[in-house]
Design an enzyme around this catalytic site. Structure first.
Site, PDB file in Angstrom:
ATOM      1  N   GLY A 102     -12.316 -14.277 -17.192  1.00 36.61           N
ATOM      2  CA  GLY A 102     -12.504 -15.282 -16.113  1.00 36.61           C
ATOM      3  C   GLY A 102     -12.241 -16.590 -16.350  1.00 36.61           C
ATOM      4  O   GLY A 102     -12.421 -17.343 -15.231  1.00 36.61           O
ATOM      5  N   LYS A 148      -1.879 -13.186  -5.646  1.00 38.23           N
ATOM      6  CA  LYS A 148      -2.355 -12.950  -4.480  1.00 38.23           C
ATOM      7  C   LYS A 148      -4.158 -12.897  -4.961  1.00 38.23           C
ATOM      8  O   LYS A 148      -4.272 -11.844  -5.756  1.00 38.23           O
ATOM      9  CB  LYS A 148      -1.925 -11.888  -3.788  1.00 38.23           C
ATOM     10  CG  LYS A 148      -2.456 -11.287  -2.229  1.00 38.23           C
ATOM     11  CD  LYS A 148      -2.231 -12.583  -1.380  1.00 38.23           C
ATOM     12  CE  LYS A 148      -3.095 -12.348   0.015  1.00 38.23           C
ATOM     13  NZ  LYS A 148      -2.831 -13.371   0.745  1.00 38.23           N
ATOM     14  N   LEU A 160      -7.310 -11.172  -4.445  1.00 37.85           N
ATOM     15  CA  LEU A 160      -8.219  -9.943  -3.785  1.00 37.85           C
ATOM     16  C   LEU A 160      -9.523 -10.434  -3.608  1.00 37.85           C
ATOM     17  O   LEU A 160     -10.212 -10.661  -4.526  1.00 37.85           O
ATOM     18  CB  LEU A 160      -8.031  -8.589  -4.372  1.00 37.85           C
ATOM     19  CG  LEU A 160      -6.361  -8.538  -5.049  1.00 37.85           C
ATOM     20  CD1 LEU A 160      -6.576  -7.191  -5.821  1.00 37.85           C
ATOM     21  CD2 LEU A 160      -5.651  -8.232  -3.578  1.00 37.85           C
ATOM     22  N   HIS A 210     -13.558  -3.245  -9.924  1.00 33.25           N
ATOM     23  CA  HIS A 210     -12.860  -3.345 -11.210  1.00 33.25           C
ATOM     24  C   HIS A 210     -12.881  -2.104 -11.947  1.00 33.25           C
ATOM     25  O   HIS A 210     -13.583  -1.429 -11.998  1.00 33.25           O
ATOM     26  CB  HIS A 210     -13.710  -4.325 -12.203  1.00 33.25           C
ATOM     27  CG  HIS A 210     -13.242  -4.174 -13.624  1.00 33.25           C
ATOM     28  ND1 HIS A 210     -12.824  -5.436 -14.232  1.00 33.25           N
ATOM     29  CD2 HIS A 210     -12.601  -3.607 -14.300  1.00 33.25           C
ATOM     30  CE1 HIS A 210     -12.622  -5.363 -15.230  1.00 33.25           C
ATOM     31  NE2 HIS A 210     -12.388  -4.025 -15.650  1.00 33.25           N
ATOM     32  N   LYS A 223     -19.977  -7.437 -18.013  1.00 38.64           N
ATOM     33  CA  LYS A 223     -20.371  -6.208 -17.485  1.00 38.64           C
ATOM     34  C   LYS A 223     -21.672  -5.731 -18.036  1.00 38.64           C
ATOM     35  O   LYS A 223     -22.151  -6.000 -19.183  1.00 38.64           O
ATOM     36  CB  LYS A 223     -19.218  -5.071 -17.861  1.00 38.64           C
ATOM     37  CG  LYS A 223     -17.812  -5.258 -17.522  1.00 38.64           C
ATOM     38  CD  LYS A 223     -16.859  -4.542 -18.415  1.00 38.64           C
ATOM     39  CE  LYS A 223     -15.369  -4.731 -18.040  1.00 38.64           C
ATOM     40  NZ  LYS A 223     -14.684  -4.000 -19.028  1.00 38.64           N
ATOM     41  N   GLU A 242      -4.655  -6.848 -16.404  1.00 35.00           N
ATOM     42  CA  GLU A 242      -4.517  -7.038 -17.647  1.00 35.00           C
ATOM     43  C   GLU A 242      -4.414  -5.498 -18.615  1.00 35.00           C
ATOM     44  O   GLU A 242      -5.327  -4.569 -18.041  1.00 35.00           O
ATOM     45  CB  GLU A 242      -5.376  -8.034 -18.353  1.00 35.00           C
ATOM     46  CG  GLU A 242      -6.735  -7.873 -17.990  1.00 35.00           C
ATOM     47  CD  GLU A 242      -7.641  -9.262 -17.974  1.00 35.00           C
ATOM     48  OE1 GLU A 242      -7.449 -10.195 -17.388  1.00 35.00           O
ATOM     49  OE2 GLU A 242      -8.074  -9.135 -19.293  1.00 35.00           O
ATOM     50  N   ARG A 256      -7.956  -2.718 -27.439  1.00 34.95           N
ATOM     51  CA  ARG A 256      -9.259  -2.453 -28.404  1.00 34.95           C
ATOM     52  C   ARG A 256     -10.156  -1.251 -27.705  1.00 34.95           C
ATOM     53  O   ARG A 256      -9.809  -0.725 -26.472  1.00 34.95           O
ATOM     54  CB  ARG A 256      -9.854  -3.634 -28.446  1.00 34.95           C
ATOM     55  CG  ARG A 256     -10.553  -4.082 -27.219  1.00 34.95           C
ATOM     56  CD  ARG A 256     -11.491  -5.371 -27.315  1.00 34.95           C
ATOM     57  NE  ARG A 256     -12.387  -5.523 -26.156  1.00 34.95           N
ATOM     58  CZ  ARG A 256     -11.818  -6.099 -24.922  1.00 34.95           C
ATOM     59  NH1 ARG A 256     -10.625  -6.580 -25.201  1.00 34.95           N
ATOM     60  NH2 ARG A 256     -12.524  -6.226 -23.896  1.00 34.95           N
ATOM     61  N   VAL A 312     -16.583  -1.945 -24.941  1.00 35.49           N
ATOM     62  CA  VAL A 312     -18.157  -1.719 -25.107  1.00 35.49           C
ATOM     63  C   VAL A 312     -18.475  -0.306 -24.328  1.00 35.49           C
ATOM     64  O   VAL A 312     -19.107   0.428 -24.897  1.00 35.49           O
ATOM     65  CB  VAL A 312     -18.889  -2.685 -24.702  1.00 35.49           C
ATOM     66  CG1 VAL A 312     -20.431  -2.483 -24.440  1.00 35.49           C
ATOM     67  CG2 VAL A 312     -18.723  -4.076 -25.300  1.00 35.49           C
TER      68      VAL A 312
HETATM   69  C1  MV4 Z   1      -8.511 -11.487  -9.779  1.00 32.77           C
HETATM   70  C2  MV4 Z   1      -9.568 -11.332  -8.768  1.00 32.77           C
HETATM   71  C3  MV4 Z   1      -9.082 -11.475  -7.716  1.00 32.77           C
HETATM   72  N1  MV4 Z   1      -7.851 -11.409  -7.212  1.00 32.77           N
HETATM   73  N2  MV4 Z   1      -7.363 -11.620  -9.710  1.00 32.77           N
HETATM   74  C4  MV4 Z   1     -11.658 -12.107 -13.317  1.00 32.77           C
HETATM   75  C5  MV4 Z   1     -11.452 -12.041 -15.068  1.00 32.77           C
HETATM   76  C6  MV4 Z   1     -10.147 -11.359 -15.309  1.00 32.77           C
HETATM   77  N3  MV4 Z   1     -10.154 -10.158 -15.767  1.00 32.77           N
HETATM   78  C7  MV4 Z   1      -9.486 -11.081 -13.894  1.00 32.77           C
HETATM   79  N4  MV4 Z   1     -10.429 -11.547 -12.832  1.00 32.77           N
HETATM   80  C8  MV4 Z   1     -10.216 -11.449 -11.581  1.00 32.77           C
HETATM   81  N5  MV4 Z   1      -8.895 -11.646 -11.137  1.00 32.77           N
HETATM   82  C9  MV4 Z   1      -6.945 -11.486  -8.311  1.00 32.77           C
HETATM   83  N6  MV4 Z   1      -5.445 -11.622  -7.969  1.00 32.77           N
HETATM   84  C10 MV4 Z   1     -10.800 -11.549  -9.345  1.00 32.77           C
HETATM   85  C11 MV4 Z   1     -11.392 -11.516 -10.490  1.00 32.77           C
HETATM   86  C12 MV4 Z   1     -12.438 -11.491 -11.088  1.00 32.77           C
HETATM   87  C13 MV4 Z   1     -13.149 -10.385 -11.439  1.00 32.77           C
HETATM   88  C14 MV4 Z   1     -12.365  -9.251 -11.922  1.00 32.77           C
HETATM   89  C15 MV4 Z   1     -13.209  -8.133 -12.568  1.00 32.77           C
HETATM   90  C16 MV4 Z   1     -14.344  -8.217 -12.641  1.00 32.77           C
HETATM   91  C17 MV4 Z   1     -15.410  -9.232 -12.154  1.00 32.77           C
HETATM   92  C18 MV4 Z   1     -14.616 -10.314 -11.733  1.00 32.77           C
HETATM   93  C19 MV4 Z   1     -15.368 -11.360 -11.238  1.00 32.77           C
HETATM   94  C20 MV4 Z   1     -14.732 -12.324 -10.949  1.00 32.77           C
HETATM   95  C21 MV4 Z   1     -13.487 -12.437 -10.367  1.00 32.77           C
END
Ligand code: MV4
Length: 450
Positions: free
Chosen positions: A165, A201, A203, A208, A237, A287, A291, A294
């Site tokens: 993040g 974009k 979201l 997740h 998490k 992404e 690995r 956890v």
């Molecule tokens: C995002 C998103 C909303 N829209 N991408 C946070 C860390 C990284 N893994 C990607 N993350 C996010 N990407 C788009 N296009 C919101 C997050 C995000 C998030 C994603 C998964 C779990 C928790 C989160 C907490 C805040 C923001």
């Protein structure tokens, strides 16, 4: 199969890897800093080597010391666990140059997936659905505005080499784009040594959802279903589930097959996790983690597959011990991460455990290196253990989790256990009705009402 494996990690994951090695008759080498001399994985390993003082950079991240420990003990492979050097491509290359097997994917795949822009391009080519956004790096503000207008606001600017993040900025309109773009680039450059950013974009209320995959490095690859990791605080998490409360069999089969085919096409070797945002019934790749994660135990509990055992099989050239047809999903599992933190403020509070009693009974697993009298060092992250519970369905799993949490005793330090005792009786959680923002809203409301 390997004769001796050096475990380049600490805490619960070091113990986890050690257990899988022992069950395969593999000798184990623990490495530890001076702060971890009394740790459980050191006590249970066949051999142990002190690799330096407490700071991670001088011990668990010290490639020379870890290599030396390998040379001294004659270990033929290294398991990196998670964190530390587990996604360090240079480390994987150095091991290869020393004819020591890195138990994980190739340095090339680690590198590709570590660059979020390359990861998205690769995922898209392999047929994985991705979040709509820029084709690659954006270097000019005007390009950012043009692409954002094409995608439609709100958009998010992300660091190509970011993680957890960090280096992310949302722009809700063109007027916010300039600041979001330049701030993200500046922060990315400062935090990751690379200011490359891209746009997607945004979201607003996704979940997740991540898919566990396993590749044999020879074109074979399978999926082991999904995990719902939406309950996060500041990108950490705290509660993970398998299966997800909102993914049905058809959706699981569809996204799982897409991921398995991608692993086959990539020639990927070892365990990996394909991360998605899930919104309005659609998956969007963000992404891939190269690995063991956890939260891998929730997948193990519903599939009965030992993922570390599979990692050892693949890395040693024996090959996966399972096929896709062997993968069946039975019941439901939930993991609660137990941190040595204040349950309200999340401030880490290390110290000495004065009383320690873990829950038991059918479907209850505790992955932890804790014991009565253990002194938790202050130098590392605050995860001290994981409570993983399995039930034939989600309601039974929740009931069992509530019972296990009531049995769990960790005295002498503060932990996040009280938070889970609240969550396991919360109506939204019981209904599985939460997204990635739910926990932080819940905690904010809780702090306001006291
Ligand atoms: C995002 C998103 C909303 N829209 N991408 C946070 C860390 C990284 N893994 C990607 N993350 C996010 N990407 C788009 N296009 C919101 C997050 C995000 C998030 C994603 C998964 C779990 C928790 C989160 C907490 C805040 C923001």
């Amino acid at each position: 199969m390997f004769k001796k494996v050096l475990i380049a990690n600490r805490g619960e994951i070091a113990l986890r890897v050690l257990r899988a090695c022992k069950e395969l008759g593999i000798a184990t080498v623990a490495v530890h800093s001076t702060a971890d001399a009394d740790a459980m994985h050191v006590r249970l390993a066949d051999e142990s080597v002190c690799i330096g003082p407490p700071p991670s950079k001088d011990s668990y991240l010290n490639i020379h010391e870890i290599l030396a420990a390998c040379e001294i003990t004659g270990a033929d492979a290294i398991h990196p666990g998670y964190g530390f050097l587990s996604e360090n491509a240079k480390f994987a290359e150095i091991l290869e140059a020393h004819s020591i097997t890195f138990i994980g994917p190739s340095a090339e795949h680690i590198r590709v997936m570590g660059d979020k822009i390359e990861a998205k391009k690769t995922a898209s080519k392999l047929g994985i659905p991705v979040v709509p956004g820029s084709e690659g790096e954006i270097t000019e503000e005007e390009d950012a505005k043009r692409i954002a207008a094409d995608i439609g606001y709100p958009v998010i600017v992300k660091a190509a080499f970011g993680g957890g993040g960090r280096g992310m900025k949302v722009a809700n309109s063109e007027s916010e784009m300039s600041e979001a773009f330049h701030t993200a680039r500046t922060e990315a450059g400062a935090a990751f040594g690379n200011s490359a950013v891209y746009i997607e974009k945004y979201l607003a209320k996704p979940r997740h959802i991540e898919v566990q995959v396993l590749g044999d490095g020879k074109g074979g690859g399978i999926h082991l279903g999904e995990r719902d990791c939406s309950l996060q605080r500041r990108h950490q998490k705290i509660w993970e589930e398998a299966t997800s409360p909102v993914i049905d069999d058809a959706a699981r089969e569809k996204i799982g097959t897409i991921c398995a085919n991608a692993v086959q096409g990539l020639g990927y070797s070892g365990a990996g996790t394909v991360e998605f945002l899930y919104e309005n019934g659609e998956f969007y790749f963000i992404e891939m983690n190269t690995r063991l994660q956890v939260e891998h135990p929730v997948t193990e509990m519903i599939t009965r597959i030992d993922l570390v055992n599979e990692q050892l099989h693949v890395a040693s050239g024996v090959g996966m011990s399972v096929t896709q047809e062997d993968i069946k999903f039975s019941g439901h599992a939930i993991e609660c991460r137990i941190n040595a933190e204040n349950p309200d403020t999340f401030v880490p509070c290390p110290g000495t455990i004065t009383h320690y009693h873990v829950p038991g009974g059918l479907g209850v697993r505790v992955d932890s290196g804790m014991y009565h009298g253990y002194k938790i060092p202050s130098h590392y992250d605050s995860l001290i253990g994981k409570l993983i519970v399995h039930g034939r369905d989600r309601p039974e799993c929740l009931m069992r989790l509530r019972r296990a949490l009531d049995e769990f005793v960790v005295d002498g330090i503060e932990t996040t256990l009280p938070l889970f005792r609240d969550l396991v009786s919360n109506e939204d959680i019981l209904a599985g009705d939460y997204d990635i923002h739910w926990l932080e809203k819940y905690l904010a409301e809780k702090n306001q009402t006291g």
